[in-house]
Design a protein around this motif. Structure first.
Motif, PDB file in Angstrom:
ATOM      1  N   UNK A  71       0.832  -1.207   0.000  1.00 58.46           N
ATOM      2  CA  UNK A  71       0.000   0.000   0.000  1.00 58.46           C
ATOM      3  C   UNK A  71       0.865   1.256   0.000  1.00 58.46           C
ATOM      4  N   UNK A  72       0.540   2.184  -0.902  1.00 59.08           N
ATOM      5  CA  UNK A  72       1.157   3.509  -0.916  1.00 59.08           C
ATOM      6  C   UNK A  72       0.088   4.525  -0.551  1.00 59.08           C
ATOM      7  N   UNK A  73       0.330   5.283   0.499  1.00 58.72           N
ATOM      8  CA  UNK A  73      -0.584   6.343   0.923  1.00 58.72           C
ATOM      9  C   UNK A  73       0.059   7.689   0.590  1.00 58.72           C
ATOM     10  N   UNK A  74      -0.611   8.486  -0.228  1.00 54.92           N
ATOM     11  CA  UNK A  74      -0.164   9.858  -0.485  1.00 54.92           C
ATOM     12  C   UNK A  74      -0.878  10.744   0.526  1.00 54.92           C
ATOM     13  N   UNK A  75      -0.105  11.375   1.410  1.00 48.76           N
ATOM     14  CA  UNK A  75      -0.683  12.096   2.545  1.00 48.76           C
ATOM     15  C   UNK A  75      -0.637  13.607   2.332  1.00 48.76           C
ATOM     16  N   UNK A  76      -1.756  14.164   1.848  1.00 49.38           N
ATOM     17  CA  UNK A  76      -1.904  15.606   1.760  1.00 49.38           C
ATOM     18  C   UNK A  76      -2.513  16.146   3.042  1.00 49.38           C
ATOM     19  N   UNK A  77      -2.489  17.444   3.221  1.00 48.34           N
ATOM     20  CA  UNK A  77      -3.064  18.017   4.446  1.00 48.34           C
ATOM     21  C   UNK A  77      -3.541  19.441   4.196  1.00 48.34           C
ATOM     22  N   UNK A  78      -4.495  19.885   5.000  1.00 49.41           N
ATOM     23  CA  UNK A  78      -4.998  21.233   4.832  1.00 49.41           C
ATOM     24  C   UNK A  78      -3.950  22.260   5.262  1.00 49.41           C
ATOM     25  N   UNK A  79      -4.118  23.475   4.769  1.00 49.87           N
ATOM     26  CA  UNK A  79      -3.186  24.580   5.056  1.00 49.87           C
ATOM     27  C   UNK A  79      -1.763  24.290   4.589  1.00 49.87           C
TER      28      UNK A  79
ATOM     29  N   UNK B 249       2.136  27.849  -4.417  1.00 48.35           N
ATOM     30  CA  UNK B 249       1.934  27.573  -5.837  1.00 48.35           C
ATOM     31  C   UNK B 249       0.726  28.322  -6.374  1.00 48.35           C
ATOM     32  N   UNK B 250      -0.323  28.398  -5.566  1.00 54.81           N
ATOM     33  CA  UNK B 250      -1.499  29.168  -5.961  1.00 54.81           C
ATOM     34  C   UNK B 250      -1.133  30.639  -6.106  1.00 54.81           C
TER      35      UNK B 250
ATOM     36  N   UNK C  58     -11.865  22.971  -8.807  1.00 50.90           N
ATOM     37  CA  UNK C  58     -11.439  23.309  -7.445  1.00 50.90           C
ATOM     38  C   UNK C  58     -11.464  24.822  -7.249  1.00 50.90           C
ATOM     39  N   UNK C  59     -12.038  25.239  -6.136  1.00 45.26           N
ATOM     40  CA  UNK C  59     -12.159  26.669  -5.860  1.00 45.26           C
ATOM     41  C   UNK C  59     -11.411  27.098  -4.601  1.00 45.26           C
ATOM     42  N   UNK C  60     -11.284  26.225  -3.638  1.00 46.67           N
ATOM     43  CA  UNK C  60     -10.647  26.562  -2.370  1.00 46.67           C
ATOM     44  C   UNK C  60      -9.268  25.919  -2.263  1.00 46.67           C
ATOM     45  N   UNK C  61      -8.497  26.373  -1.271  1.00 47.82           N
ATOM     46  CA  UNK C  61      -7.189  25.766  -1.017  1.00 47.82           C
ATOM     47  C   UNK C  61      -7.343  24.286  -0.680  1.00 47.82           C
ATOM     48  N   UNK C  62      -8.312  23.960   0.164  1.00 40.58           N
ATOM     49  CA  UNK C  62      -8.512  22.566   0.556  1.00 40.58           C
ATOM     50  C   UNK C  62      -8.848  21.687  -0.644  1.00 40.58           C
ATOM     51  N   UNK C  63      -9.724  22.170  -1.518  1.00 42.01           N
ATOM     52  CA  UNK C  63     -10.074  21.399  -2.712  1.00 42.01           C
ATOM     53  C   UNK C  63      -8.862  21.205  -3.610  1.00 42.01           C
ATOM     54  N   UNK C  64      -8.050  22.240  -3.731  1.00 45.24           N
ATOM     55  CA  UNK C  64      -6.847  22.144  -4.562  1.00 45.24           C
ATOM     56  C   UNK C  64      -5.861  21.146  -3.974  1.00 45.24           C
ATOM     57  N   UNK C  65      -5.728  21.136  -2.655  1.00 45.52           N
ATOM     58  CA  UNK C  65      -4.824  20.191  -1.987  1.00 45.52           C
ATOM     59  C   UNK C  65      -5.289  18.757  -2.207  1.00 45.52           C
ATOM     60  N   UNK C  66      -6.587  18.512  -2.095  1.00 46.21           N
ATOM     61  CA  UNK C  66      -7.099  17.156  -2.335  1.00 46.21           C
ATOM     62  C   UNK C  66      -6.861  16.730  -3.774  1.00 46.21           C
ATOM     63  N   UNK C  67      -7.066  17.665  -4.715  1.00 45.01           N
ATOM     64  CA  UNK C  67      -6.779  17.355  -6.117  1.00 45.01           C
ATOM     65  C   UNK C  67      -5.293  17.027  -6.283  1.00 45.01           C
TER      66      UNK C  67
END
Length: 210
Positions: free
Chosen positions: A102-110, A117-118, A150-159
């Motif tokens: 298993x490979x987990x790609x771990x993104x996070x808010x903020x 980059x934004x 994607x419109x928010x920072x959180x949405x962009x991070x999940x993408x």
């Protein structure tokens, strides 16, 4: 768990989710797997149950978030989980030599790297030194996320987490081969600093007109 195939990967993900639940509840138990006896067990070999490729942010230590001990996780971290040759080689080693399922790609808010980059995409703000390289690696994902809706920072991070999972397969023949053979699964995730929860990333699905 639509991104996870195979019993070994499913079991590994379940263990991580259970560990994260303990972390959220403040009932961690990993100290039992970090002492002298555990160190002795690992002198000759290692058999981690999951690879975690995450951001270098000091607030996102994978072993703690998933309440895991010594030898339980194979962790690779870069700012904004940016992929380069060293990252690919490290993950390939864990997949091919250690047989991690298993490979987990771990993104996070903020995430500061994604936020920078934004700022570069939107305002032309270019950071100094080698920080610029990191931001330039992430910028195409910001643009791609915008096109996806994607419109928010959180949405962009999940993408970005989802795109990183795709990129590992695109950039590595070994990882792609392992996924095709059902030997490994890749799951993009999103960590909430406030709640402590790690869950599967849910990228937006609304496509914008271009």
């Amino acid at each position: 768990m639509s991104n996870i195939n195979g019993s070994a990967a499913s079991t590994s993900w379940a263990v991580l989710r259970e560990g994260n639940a303990r972390f959220i509840a403040g009932m961690t138990s990993a100290d039992l797997r970090r002492g002298p006896h555990r160190r002795a067990e690992l002198i000759g070999s290692q058999a981690p149950s999951a690879i975690v490729f995450g951001c270098a942010d000091s607030r996102v230590p994978a072993e703690i978030l998933f309440d895991q001990g010594l030898g339980d996780l194979f962790v690779v971290r870069t700012a904004g989980h940016v992929v380069d040759g060293s990252v690919l080689g490290s993950i390939e080693y864990a997949v091919e030599v250690l047989g991690v399922p298993l490979i987990v790609v771990l993104g996070h808010d903020s995430c500061g790297a994604v936020a920078a980059s934004i700022a570069m995409v939107d305002e032309g703000k270019v950071p100094p030194g080698s920080i610029r390289e990191i931001v330039e690696h992430i910028a195409p994902d910001v643009v791609r996320a915008r096109i996806a809706g994607a419109e928010t920072l959180a949405e962009t991070i999940e993408q970005h987490a989802s795109y990183t999972a795709e990129l590992l397969r695109e950039r590595s023949v070994l990882i792609d081969r392992a996924i095709t053979a059902g030997r490994v699964s890749v799951v993009p995730t999103f960590y909430s600093l406030a709640s402590g929860e790690v869950g599967e990333a849910h990228p937006v699905r609304r496509l914008l007109a271009v």
